[in-house]
Design an enzyme around this catalytic site. Structure first.
Site, mmCIF file in Angstrom:
data_model
loop_
_atom_site.group_PDB
_atom_site.id
_atom_site.type_symbol
_atom_site.label_atom_id
_atom_site.label_comp_id
_atom_site.label_asym_id
_atom_site.label_seq_id
_atom_site.Cartn_x
_atom_site.Cartn_y
_atom_site.Cartn_z
ATOM 1 C CG ASN A 14 -0.269 -0.125 2.514
ATOM 2 O OD1 ASN A 14 0.602 -0.977 2.694
ATOM 3 N ND2 ASN A 14 -0.634 0.708 3.461
ATOM 4 C CD GLU A 48 1.575 -0.816 10.861
ATOM 5 O OE1 GLU A 48 0.490 -1.258 11.285
ATOM 6 O OE2 GLU A 48 1.766 -0.506 9.678
ATOM 7 C CB CYS A 94 -1.899 0.461 8.741
ATOM 8 S SG CYS A 94 -0.593 1.698 8.705
#
Length: 489
Positions: free
Chosen positions: A166, A262, A296
């Protein structure tokens, strides 16, 4: 919202010198992997599908280069990273095209990411002068009599970096930049969908003066290339960004290694009755639907005071319906495709599940190939996937609340804790809510979708392990070394 237009005939795209990089040179491995544009499925090129044997060669080559910093001192690292930051900006057009063609970002989103990646490299360069330790208090204990000493920060060794699709440029920079600044060698496995961006970035690093033997790029699958990389005995630290389930697999494969992970979020925004309602609505829409929700930090859940809920929902629906869905290459496009038709289908299925549970679709809900229209839901059951899991798609849930305590409880009622936002005119209330939200960062009078690359980044619960952000990643990618001197009697 506009419908998706037919794409023009695909034009040639930048190609890397070879399908991978290891042992100080560009190489084509034994197997190739196609790279396709998710918008129309067109073939953009091929990269190496790196085998476990080839991963071993790549890791061994980086490890052999040495990580003491003696052959590549801090000042040279700083110069190379500064030069790389300038080259990133100089090659903006190429990076923007590659990033947008192979990934899911519109040209506007990709252009903005180039600037952020340059900033990340600049911040990384600054950290080379801050790799300092301190003296140790030997005189504070009788056992330390006659001694003096200090500690320094030394590189951990070989960093394995695994990055998502992304943010295929800036998240690579966020792992590779700090790792190199700290004096480590890096083996990078980019996302299967976006390896060309990573290879273009590697070419920039080499042109900027990063020693080729200290950097490897090994495209491939997670099950093959990724597993071999994180489990390699010469890898000292694994830095991974991706989903929670994959993060668990990475941890198991890595074993007893340092990890930075993450793992995403299911981010909430609280809108109190004294908030600037229209401004909050526009911020929520921007935070929910950028990169088609594949972020995210995306806003996924909004809890709004029942006193203003009806008006706020109307504001959000109006702003959402003004968004343009279309081709990534069109500068007017706000919402491009998801990374694959399969992912768009999954998002559609989650929306269907919510609807069958009683949710109302206020706008959106339709899909066309890899495109899913930005969708606003209300009345969603508490156990629906769009409420409990990270959707990673353009879907926003809005629910009213009666009291601030209720809103905080519902916002915390997820297994994730990355970031959150709160809109209110009352500073004391904002600070109280910020203290009670169990997340890594709280944005006051802003959506959850905000980050500067210098801040510590990550969160508790399922959202990850450790903190990224350039300074904090550099610290994690180094270890203290103590030197103690015993004076002569």
């Amino acid at each position: 919202m506009t419908t998706v237009e037919s794409p023009p005939t695909a034009q040639p795209i930048w190609r890397p010198p070879a399908g991978a990089l290891w042992s100080g040179r560009w190489v084509d491995g034994a197997s190739a992997m196609p790279v396709r544009d998710p918008e129309d499925g067109s073939l953009l090129g091929h990269v190496t599908d790196t085998s476990p044997v080839e991963v071993d060669q790549a890791v061994a080559g980086v490890a052999a280069a040495g990580t003491s910093g003696e052959e590549w001192p801090a000042w040279r690292r700083r110069e190379a990273l500064d030069a790389a930051a300038r080259l990133v900006l100089r090659r903006r057009e190429v990076l923007t095209e590659v990033m947008s063609r192979e990934g899911c970002k519109t040209v506007r989103e990709a252009t903005a990411e180039v600037s952020r990646a340059a900033e990340t490299l600049r911040l990384s360069a600054q950290q080379t002068g801050r790799l300092t330790g301190e003296t140790l208090p030997f005189s504070d204990t009788s056992r330390g009599a006659g001694r003096l000493g200090w500690y320094t920060r030394e590189p951990v060794g070989v960093v394995a970096a695994i990055t998502p699709f992304n943010d295929p440029l800036n998240l690579v920079a966020h792992k590779v930049g700090p790792a190199l600044a700290a004096g480590n060698g890096v083996v990078l496995k980019p996302a299967e969908a976006t390896p060309l961006t990573a290879l273009a970035f590697a070419e920039i690093l080499l042109d900027a003066g990063v020693p080729a033997e200290r950097l490897a790029v090994v495209p491939g699958t997670g099950a093959g290339t990724g597993r071999a990389l994180v489990g390699h005995p010469l890898v000292d630290l694994v830095s991974f960004t991706g989903g929670f389930r994959t993060g668990n697999e990475v941890a198991r494969a890595a074993g007893a290694k340092k990890t930075l992970m993450e793992l995403g979020g299911n981010n909430a925004v609280l809108v109190l009755d004294d908030a600037a309602r229209e401004a909050a609505a526009h911020a929520v829409v921007a935070g929910a639907f950028g990169v088609a929700g594949q972020n995210c930090l995306s806003v996924q859940r909004v809890f709004v005071s029942s006193r203003i809920a009806d008006r706020f929902i109307r504001d959000v629906v109006t702003a959402t319906e003004a968004l343009r869905v279309g081709r990534k290459a069109d500068s007017r496009t706000d919402i491009g495709p998801l990374i694959s038709e399969r992912e768009a289908g999954r998002v559609q299925e989650w929306v269907r599940e919510a609807r069958e549970g009683g949710a109302e679709v206020r706008t959106g809900g339709q899909r066309e190939g890899a495109f899913h229209w930005p969708t606003v839901l209300t009345g969603v059951p508490a156990d629906a996937k769009v409420m409990t899991e990270e959707i990673f798609g353009p879907v926003l849930v809005i629910e009213p609340f009666e009291t601030v305590d209720e809103a905080i409880t519902r916002a915390n009622g997820t297994r994730y804790g990355l970031q959150a936002g709160i809109f209110t005119a009352a500073l004391e209330t904002a600070l109280d809510v910020a203290e009670r939200l169990r997340v890594g960062a709280v944005m006051i009078n802003d959506s959850s979708d905000f980050r500067i690359d210098a801040m510590p980044f990550g969160g508790p619960k399922r959202s990850g392990v450790g903190r990224e952000g350039v300074r904090y990643a550099v610290e994690a990618m180094t270890e203290p070394k103590v030197v103690a001197v015993r004076r002569s009697a």
